[in-house]
Enzyme design. Structure first.
Site, PDB file in Angstrom:
ATOM      1  N   THR A   1       0.807  -1.210   0.000  1.00 35.51           N
ATOM      2  CA  THR A   1       0.000   0.000   0.000  1.00 35.51           C
ATOM      3  C   THR A   1       0.847   1.269   0.000  1.00 35.51           C
ATOM      4  O   THR A   1       1.908   1.306   0.609  1.00 35.51           O
ATOM      5  CB  THR A   1      -0.877  -0.054   1.266  1.00 35.51           C
ATOM      6  OG1 THR A   1      -1.745  -1.160   1.119  1.00 35.51           O
ATOM      7  CG2 THR A   1      -1.666   1.202   1.501  1.00 35.51           C
TER       8      THR A   1
ATOM      9  N   GLY B   1      -5.281  -4.513   7.429  1.00 40.09           N
ATOM     10  CA  GLY B   1      -6.419  -3.601   7.410  1.00 40.09           C
ATOM     11  C   GLY B   1      -7.507  -3.898   8.417  1.00 40.09           C
ATOM     12  O   GLY B   1      -8.095  -2.974   8.989  1.00 40.09           O
TER      13      GLY B   1
ATOM     14  N   VAL C   1     -12.965  -5.135   1.818  1.00 39.94           N
ATOM     15  CA  VAL C   1     -12.431  -3.775   1.788  1.00 39.94           C
ATOM     16  C   VAL C   1     -11.578  -3.576   3.033  1.00 39.94           C
ATOM     17  O   VAL C   1     -11.972  -3.975   4.134  1.00 39.94           O
ATOM     18  CB  VAL C   1     -13.575  -2.731   1.769  1.00 39.94           C
ATOM     19  CG1 VAL C   1     -13.016  -1.320   1.803  1.00 39.94           C
ATOM     20  CG2 VAL C   1     -14.457  -2.918   0.534  1.00 39.94           C
ATOM     21  N   GLY C   2     -10.412  -3.003   2.867  1.00 46.04           N
ATOM     22  CA  GLY C   2      -9.521  -2.760   4.002  1.00 46.04           C
ATOM     23  C   GLY C   2      -9.684  -1.365   4.579  1.00 46.04           C
ATOM     24  O   GLY C   2     -10.682  -0.676   4.338  1.00 46.04           O
ATOM     25  N   ASP C   3      -8.683  -0.955   5.321  1.00 44.27           N
ATOM     26  CA  ASP C   3      -8.735   0.347   5.998  1.00 44.27           C
ATOM     27  C   ASP C   3      -8.414   1.526   5.086  1.00 44.27           C
ATOM     28  O   ASP C   3      -8.811   2.664   5.363  1.00 44.27           O
ATOM     29  CB  ASP C   3      -7.732   0.356   7.165  1.00 44.27           C
ATOM     30  CG  ASP C   3      -6.305   0.098   6.674  1.00 44.27           C
ATOM     31  OD1 ASP C   3      -6.101  -0.838   5.871  1.00 44.27           O
ATOM     32  OD2 ASP C   3      -5.391   0.829   7.086  1.00 44.27           O
TER      33      ASP C   3
ATOM     34  N   THR D   1      -0.605   1.830   6.848  1.00 45.52           N
ATOM     35  CA  THR D   1      -0.385   0.603   6.086  1.00 45.52           C
ATOM     36  C   THR D   1      -0.237  -0.559   7.056  1.00 45.52           C
ATOM     37  O   THR D   1       0.360  -0.415   8.118  1.00 45.52           O
ATOM     38  CB  THR D   1       0.858   0.688   5.190  1.00 45.52           C
ATOM     39  OG1 THR D   1       1.079  -0.606   4.623  1.00 45.52           O
ATOM     40  CG2 THR D   1       2.101   1.122   5.944  1.00 45.52           C
ATOM     41  N   GLY D   2      -0.801  -1.699   6.681  1.00 45.30           N
ATOM     42  CA  GLY D   2      -0.702  -2.866   7.558  1.00 45.30           C
ATOM     43  C   GLY D   2      -1.950  -3.720   7.426  1.00 45.30           C
ATOM     44  O   GLY D   2      -2.718  -3.567   6.481  1.00 45.30           O
TER      45      GLY D   2
HETATM   46  N1  ASP Z   1      -3.923  -1.838   4.745  1.00 43.29           N
HETATM   47  C1  ASP Z   1      -4.066  -2.503   3.474  1.00 43.29           C
HETATM   48  C2  ASP Z   1      -5.324  -3.324   3.459  1.00 43.29           C
HETATM   49  O1  ASP Z   1      -5.596  -3.983   4.443  1.00 43.29           O
HETATM   50  C3  ASP Z   1      -2.912  -3.379   3.131  1.00 43.29           C
HETATM   51  C4  ASP Z   1      -1.530  -2.781   3.260  1.00 43.29           C
HETATM   52  O2  ASP Z   1      -1.321  -1.799   3.949  1.00 43.29           O
HETATM   53  O3  ASP Z   1      -0.609  -3.308   2.627  1.00 43.29           O
HETATM   54  O4  ASP Z   1      -5.998  -3.368   2.451  1.00 43.29           O
END
Ligand code: ASP
Length: 309
Positions: free
Chosen positions: A176, A230, A205-207, A227-228
């Site tokens: 991300t 989600g 759907v993520g964060d 990022t992380g």
């Molecule tokens: N946060 C993102 C999600 O969960 C993934 C990522 O940060 O790599 O969609």
């Protein structure tokens, strides 16, 4: 004129030794630096924080190295479903899109939601209809095809697992992307864009497109892009949590960011990181993983790109 600054990230996660060659590392550094410089140039010319974060994220979306735009991961049905958001800390205007496909720069569609619709968040077919009405060109699937991403997906496609682009053992690619900026007028903004998780299904759907979870900006406090994992960042309402610690507990952007990443999100099992900036141009970039692709540049001379802890 006050101090202006920008920070970017290209995802946080685990780096497996041996996967990152010097050649690959220099490509990551090159693309991170290009995004940082382009965003900074907007600020140096007196442009807005919102313009700066959009431009920086577009550059990262155009790179195949990051899990956003061109480099987006594959879903369970071998497609790409992308999520993005943007928020302007001066007006609290915000835009988000999710489950979109074929759009080269999802961050720009999120900005159009913010500026050209009455809404904040558009998803799926409706978001695509909105893009169509604005004459967005649709890229075909080959634009988003990346051999490495495809292999990542092939490795788990017949399983029920879905994974963070950056946490699989075999993966050296994080994911991300995001940017936060403080402009010469002391206004701040944040933008985030992602392909989500490899092999995701059911319209997951993520964060990243959710205002308050993966992205937030408010001139009262700070601008944040996360990022992380989600699911944990949504439950922890991470971006807003950092802003709340500043607003209600009087914490600095650095202390609030550290508290959330090294304590509050860890306590509920989340791994990842964030970038944050306040209206004085102070930047924080904590992560609780091995590394986070990141960079920061400010008018008082800071100019760096980094990957590891
Ligand atoms: N946060 C993102 C999600 O969960 C993934 C990522 O940060 O790599 O969609």
């Amino acid at each position: 004129m006050s101090r202006f600054s920008i920070a970017i990230h290209g995802g946080a996660g685990t780096l497996v030794k041996g996967m990152m060659t010097p050649e690959l590392e220099s490509k990551y550094r090159r693309d991170l630096k290009a995004a940082l410089d382009k965003g900074y140039a907007v600020l140096a010319e007196g442009g807005s924080a919102t313009d700066a974060v959009e431009v920086a994220v577009q550059i990262l979306e155009n790179s195949p190295l990051f899990n956003a735009g061109k480099g987006a991961v594959f879903t369970a049905t071998e497609t790409h479903e992308m999520d993005a958001s943007i928020m302007d800390g001066k007006t609290l205007n915000a835009g988000g899109v999710s489950l979109i496909t074929g759009i080269k720069n999802p961050v720009s569609l999120a900005r159009d939601v913010m500026e050209k619709s009455e809404h904040v968040f558009l998803a799926g077919e409706g978001a695509m209809q909105f893009a169509k009405e604005l004459d967005y060109k649709l890229e075909d699937a080959s634009y988003f095809y990346d051999e490495f991403r495809h292999q990542q997906w092939l490795d788990i496609k017949d399983t029920d697992s879905f994974q963070l682009d950056h946490s699989t053992k075999k993966d050296s690619k994080f994911g991300t992307v995001g940017a936060v900026a403080c402009d010469q007028d002391g206004n701040i903004a944040a933008a985030t864009s992602t392909g989500g998780m490899t092999n995701k299904k059911w319209g997951r759907v993520g964060d990243s497109p959710m205002i308050g979870a993966g992205n937030y900006a408010n001139n009262k406090t700070c601008a944040i892009s996360c990022t992380g994992s989600g699911e944990f960042f949504i439950r922890g309402v991470v971006a807003y949590d950092v802003a709340c610690l500043m607003e209600h507990k009087g914490m600095s952007v650095e202390d609030a960011s550290n508290e959330v990443i090294h304590k509050r999100i860890l306590d509920i099992g989340g791994d990842g990181g964030l970038i944050a900036v306040d209206t004085k141009g102070n930047i924080a970039m904590p992560f609780n993983t091995e590394g986070m692709y990141r960079g920061q540049k400010s008018s008082d001379g800071i100019d760096e790109v980094a990957i590891y802890g």
